[in-house]
Design a protein around this motif. Sequence first.
Motif, PDB file in Angstrom:
ATOM      1  N   ARG A 198      -8.885   4.474  -3.528  1.00 58.43           N
ATOM      2  CA  ARG A 198      -9.449   3.519  -2.595  1.00 58.43           C
ATOM      3  C   ARG A 198      -9.974   2.293  -3.350  1.00 58.43           C
ATOM      4  NH1 ARG A 198     -11.491   3.284   2.610  1.00 58.43           N
ATOM      5  NH2 ARG A 198      -9.561   4.400   2.982  1.00 58.43           N
ATOM      6  N   LEU A 199     -10.619   2.532  -4.475  1.00 64.07           N
ATOM      7  CA  LEU A 199     -11.126   1.407  -5.274  1.00 64.07           C
ATOM      8  C   LEU A 199      -9.979   0.528  -5.773  1.00 64.07           C
ATOM      9  CD1 LEU A 199     -13.974   3.237  -7.215  1.00 64.07           C
ATOM     10  CD2 LEU A 199     -14.247   1.481  -5.448  1.00 64.07           C
ATOM     11  N   ALA A 200      -8.893   1.157  -6.195  1.00 66.58           N
ATOM     12  CA  ALA A 200      -7.732   0.377  -6.655  1.00 66.58           C
ATOM     13  C   ALA A 200      -7.195  -0.475  -5.505  1.00 66.58           C
ATOM     14  CB  ALA A 200      -6.650   1.296  -7.209  1.00 66.58           C
ATOM     15  N   GLU A 201      -7.145   0.101  -4.315  1.00 67.02           N
ATOM     16  CA  GLU A 201      -6.689  -0.660  -3.136  1.00 67.02           C
ATOM     17  C   GLU A 201      -7.558  -1.895  -2.915  1.00 67.02           C
ATOM     18  OE1 GLU A 201      -5.112   3.130  -0.436  1.00 67.02           O
ATOM     19  OE2 GLU A 201      -6.919   2.053   0.127  1.00 67.02           O
ATOM     20  N   LEU A 202      -8.829  -1.765  -3.278  1.00 67.38           N
ATOM     21  CA  LEU A 202      -9.778  -2.855  -3.040  1.00 67.38           C
ATOM     22  C   LEU A 202      -9.953  -3.747  -4.274  1.00 67.38           C
ATOM     23  CD1 LEU A 202     -12.350  -0.732  -1.002  1.00 67.38           C
ATOM     24  CD2 LEU A 202     -10.740  -2.418  -0.098  1.00 67.38           C
ATOM     25  N   GLY A 203      -9.047  -3.608  -5.249  1.00 69.25           N
ATOM     26  CA  GLY A 203      -9.066  -4.503  -6.404  1.00 69.25           C
ATOM     27  C   GLY A 203     -10.108  -4.165  -7.449  1.00 69.25           C
ATOM     28  N   CYS A 204     -10.537  -2.906  -7.453  1.00 70.83           N
ATOM     29  CA  CYS A 204     -11.553  -2.490  -8.431  1.00 70.83           C
ATOM     30  C   CYS A 204     -10.981  -1.488  -9.412  1.00 70.83           C
ATOM     31  CB  CYS A 204     -12.738  -1.839  -7.726  1.00 70.83           C
ATOM     32  SG  CYS A 204     -13.664  -2.989  -6.712  1.00 70.83           S
ATOM     33  N   GLU A 205     -11.573  -1.434 -10.590  1.00 66.84           N
ATOM     34  CA  GLU A 205     -11.225  -0.423 -11.578  1.00 66.84           C
ATOM     35  C   GLU A 205     -12.464   0.414 -11.881  1.00 66.84           C
ATOM     36  OE1 GLU A 205      -9.900  -2.932 -14.805  1.00 66.84           O
ATOM     37  OE2 GLU A 205     -11.934  -3.132 -15.592  1.00 66.84           O
ATOM     38  N   THR A 206     -12.230   1.606 -12.404  1.00 69.77           N
ATOM     39  CA  THR A 206     -13.348   2.467 -12.763  1.00 69.77           C
ATOM     40  C   THR A 206     -13.024   3.110 -14.086  1.00 69.77           C
ATOM     41  OG1 THR A 206     -12.232   4.210 -11.528  1.00 69.77           O
ATOM     42  CG2 THR A 206     -14.146   3.192 -10.483  1.00 69.77           C
ATOM     43  N   LEU A 207     -14.021   3.185 -14.934  1.00 69.55           N
ATOM     44  CA  LEU A 207     -13.833   3.971 -16.138  1.00 69.55           C
ATOM     45  C   LEU A 207     -13.864   5.435 -15.745  1.00 69.55           C
ATOM     46  CD1 LEU A 207     -13.621   4.246 -19.158  1.00 69.55           C
ATOM     47  CD2 LEU A 207     -16.103   4.410 -19.210  1.00 69.55           C
ATOM     48  N   ASP A 208     -14.761   5.779 -14.853  1.00 69.85           N
ATOM     49  CA  ASP A 208     -14.917   7.166 -14.459  1.00 69.85           C
ATOM     50  C   ASP A 208     -15.708   7.215 -13.157  1.00 69.85           C
ATOM     51  OD1 ASP A 208     -14.565   9.854 -14.602  1.00 69.85           O
ATOM     52  OD2 ASP A 208     -15.550  10.096 -16.538  1.00 69.85           O
ATOM     53  N   THR A 209     -15.740   8.375 -12.543  1.00 69.32           N
ATOM     54  CA  THR A 209     -16.495   8.593 -11.320  1.00 69.32           C
ATOM     55  C   THR A 209     -17.053  10.008 -11.400  1.00 69.32           C
ATOM     56  OG1 THR A 209     -15.021   7.152 -10.056  1.00 69.32           O
ATOM     57  CG2 THR A 209     -16.306   8.757  -8.801  1.00 69.32           C
ATOM     58  N   ILE A 210     -18.322  10.158 -11.088  1.00 72.17           N
ATOM     59  CA  ILE A 210     -18.923  11.494 -11.116  1.00 72.17           C
ATOM     60  C   ILE A 210     -18.772  12.147  -9.743  1.00 72.17           C
ATOM     61  CG2 ILE A 210     -21.121  12.750 -11.302  1.00 72.17           C
ATOM     62  CD1 ILE A 210     -21.975  10.713 -13.449  1.00 72.17           C
TER      63      ILE A 210
ATOM     64  N   VAL B 191       3.126  -7.870  -4.989  1.00 76.62           N
ATOM     65  CA  VAL B 191       3.890  -6.968  -5.860  1.00 76.62           C
ATOM     66  C   VAL B 191       2.961  -6.349  -6.906  1.00 76.62           C
ATOM     67  CG1 VAL B 191       5.789  -6.802  -7.519  1.00 76.62           C
ATOM     68  CG2 VAL B 191       6.026  -8.264  -5.489  1.00 76.62           C
ATOM     69  N   ARG B 192       2.093  -7.173  -7.488  1.00 77.14           N
ATOM     70  CA  ARG B 192       1.165  -6.678  -8.505  1.00 77.14           C
ATOM     71  C   ARG B 192       0.278  -5.571  -7.936  1.00 77.14           C
ATOM     72  NH1 ARG B 192      -1.335 -11.263  -9.741  1.00 77.14           N
ATOM     73  NH2 ARG B 192       0.272 -11.707 -11.281  1.00 77.14           N
ATOM     74  N   SER B 193      -0.201  -5.817  -6.722  1.00 73.52           N
ATOM     75  CA  SER B 193      -1.098  -4.845  -6.131  1.00 73.52           C
ATOM     76  C   SER B 193      -0.362  -3.528  -5.835  1.00 73.52           C
ATOM     77  CB  SER B 193      -1.736  -5.489  -4.904  1.00 73.52           C
ATOM     78  OG  SER B 193      -1.882  -4.568  -3.883  1.00 73.52           O
ATOM     79  N   ALA B 194       0.905  -3.606  -5.408  1.00 76.59           N
ATOM     80  CA  ALA B 194       1.687  -2.383  -5.167  1.00 76.59           C
ATOM     81  C   ALA B 194       1.926  -1.629  -6.477  1.00 76.59           C
ATOM     82  CB  ALA B 194       3.013  -2.738  -4.497  1.00 76.59           C
ATOM     83  N   VAL B 195       2.206  -2.383  -7.536  1.00 72.10           N
ATOM     84  CA  VAL B 195       2.423  -1.780  -8.864  1.00 72.10           C
ATOM     85  C   VAL B 195       1.149  -1.060  -9.311  1.00 72.10           C
ATOM     86  CG1 VAL B 195       2.582  -2.397 -11.329  1.00 72.10           C
ATOM     87  CG2 VAL B 195       4.230  -3.338  -9.686  1.00 72.10           C
TER      88      VAL B 195
END
Lengths: 383, 383
Positions: A198-210, B191-195
Amino acid sequence: MSRDAVVGAVRALGVDGLLLVGDSVCDADIYYASRFLSSDRFAVLITDRIHLLVSSMERARASSESKADVVETTSDYSMKSRIEEFGSADKAYIKVLEEFVSKHGISHLGIPSNTPAGIYRSLTEQFETSLLDKPFEHIRAVKTPEEISAIAEVQEACESAMEVAVSLIKKSKPTGGILVFDGKPLTSERVRSAVELRLAELGCETLDTIVCGGLMSSSPHSRGSGLLPADMPIVIDIFPRSKSSRYFADMTRTVVRGEPSVEIVEMYQAVKIAQEAGLKCIKEGVSGADVHGAVCRTFDDFGYTEREECGFIHSTGHGVGLSIHERPSLSEHGGTLRSGNVVTVEPGLYYPDIGGVRLEDLVVVRENGCENLTAFEKELVIR
Amino acid sequence: MSRDAVVGAVRALGVDGLLLVGDSVCDADIYYASRFLSSDRFAVLITDRIHLLVSSMERARASSESKADVVETTSDYSMKSRIEEFGSADKAYIKVLEEFVSKHGISHLGIPSNTPAGIYRSLTEQFETSLLDKPFEHIRAVKTPEEISAIAEVQEACESAMEVAVSLIKKSKPTGGILVFDGKPLTSERVRSAVELRLAELGCETLDTIVCGGLMSSSPHSRGSGLLPADMPIVIDIFPRSKSSRYFADMTRTVVRGEPSVEIVEMYQAVKIAQEAGLKCIKEGVSGADVHGAVCRTFDDFGYTEREECGFIHSTGHGVGLSIHERPSLSEHGGTLRSGNVVTVEPGLYYPDIGGVRLEDLVVVRENGCENLTAFEKELVIR
């Protein structure tokens, strides 16, 4: 505006210029000073202007994306022939750096203490240098309205991801002591992966999640693994970063699916009231130590006293911005809060034979109180 | 096994021990030496054993996850009372580090040249120190079978993401010079977001992904933005990292939806043949310069000669591992290749008035040739 804050902070250091060298993905100060994101090493020299030194391949991008006043490239300093001359790209780079600094008329050079030692040692042979600890930590701690908007946006993504996690747990069925979702045992890994997607869908990255359930949750840094238990606390701590703005958010909820023990219900109650005490205490001018003290006193009143790695074993909170942990600190040694600080308020209680409970909100310090960026509900038992 | 390689490499340095200080998310050497992932600073001291110094909160995780022989914590060195004493966590940490190093009987200490300058300067006052450039770059360049498997796994994810990108472009319709997908203009961002979403599903993270169409593709570092053109090259360069193993992969394809110009068709043909020439040249014992030379000669034969930032303007390739760019280099100055090196082979041609073409495969250097980890097809025109 952060550009002027950067130039002003350097002026106050009593040096002719401050040189930052590194990559802005890993070094938040370099990103803060340049607003240029690159995983390749580059240099920023701050005088009364902000100068960037990048590779020639990065010139166009640096000119359009960065907040620097001037963009120069290593080719402008004959990098290629320097490599021929020294037979080493690292030696050539140091020579180029020296000429870059000299060209801007610097004699007394400020160098942050996290600068690579090899570069520091070479520059010290050419210039009068002062090694400076975290030169931007105080200005970075006070966020501009734009920075607060960026953090609030990440916090929204964070809550959307929390909703995914809580909803998976809510839809699971307590069965023989564990949680079952869609016919399969629900695991920390499954919930973590749904959160991060879900975070990736929203343009976010995470090192980790507890996502940590059962007695394991009594270790506040444990990320959690394996089957998620029924009737026991599950601590969910999500701290994403926006891939575009580079700002972080941070929040924690603790939930139980099934019937929690009396101890956990009482601990949750105490944590919630301690958090309210902390939040109520926050405003410009009070110290981080005061806020931490208010939280600790509440726990004491409830009879939860820290001893031998049990109880409330960490600080109340930390600043959040381009780093996940930055100034100010809400702890025993925390200094005065200023309007525009963004801090977590995250009391918790941890007992190896009972489990852990933590609640974490993200708030902005204001003149007469705090603005909570966290809207997510606080319910221990979800059904 | 990489643990023995680490201890052996330090023995060869002629010091009593090597001290690494930093976080293993940003410093690949620290991850390589410890196999302990943390975004918080910690220390690794390598003698004939690998010693970790972490915060007490990380003791359990470090003991179970790291490859260290011994895990100690800053509490073992009275960190808390040192903070009281010095009134600064950084000063206290340096004192703790000094005691940690002394306790292990070190008098001559090796320090990597990327160590934070402040820590280096303090340690130099207490110990005889040697500043060392990239102490593990040579051993890291030669991958173990486990490392190669880890990279191959990321490469599979990378190809799955490439399939997503190519398929989006393939399903789009050339309409008035641009590509239209599902009734909407197709953009680099889409495209970037799908990748990146597919990569997240597969447990990978990306700093960035290049999806760059039209004349913009003539700048090899441009990430691309906006509408994707019909009849023009689209360069897709994907370089994900596994969140669990921490290894990278890297690949590039160039595609056209519609009718490419004759120039682009010819450039693609030359790039493909140049890449084959490079791949054919690779085996243990040849130099990176030889491989680069073979690629350059092929371009010369086709009449593509580099001049003034046009043509083949970068090196042929680089090592890939825990860093996206590491040893060995396939360039003018590239040294001897060894069996177990993992390198990209990525010739490209770039002309501001025509566009760019690049093809990049990831291969393992073997005794008698190379093993290509990249299976993805090379077709310029997709329909």
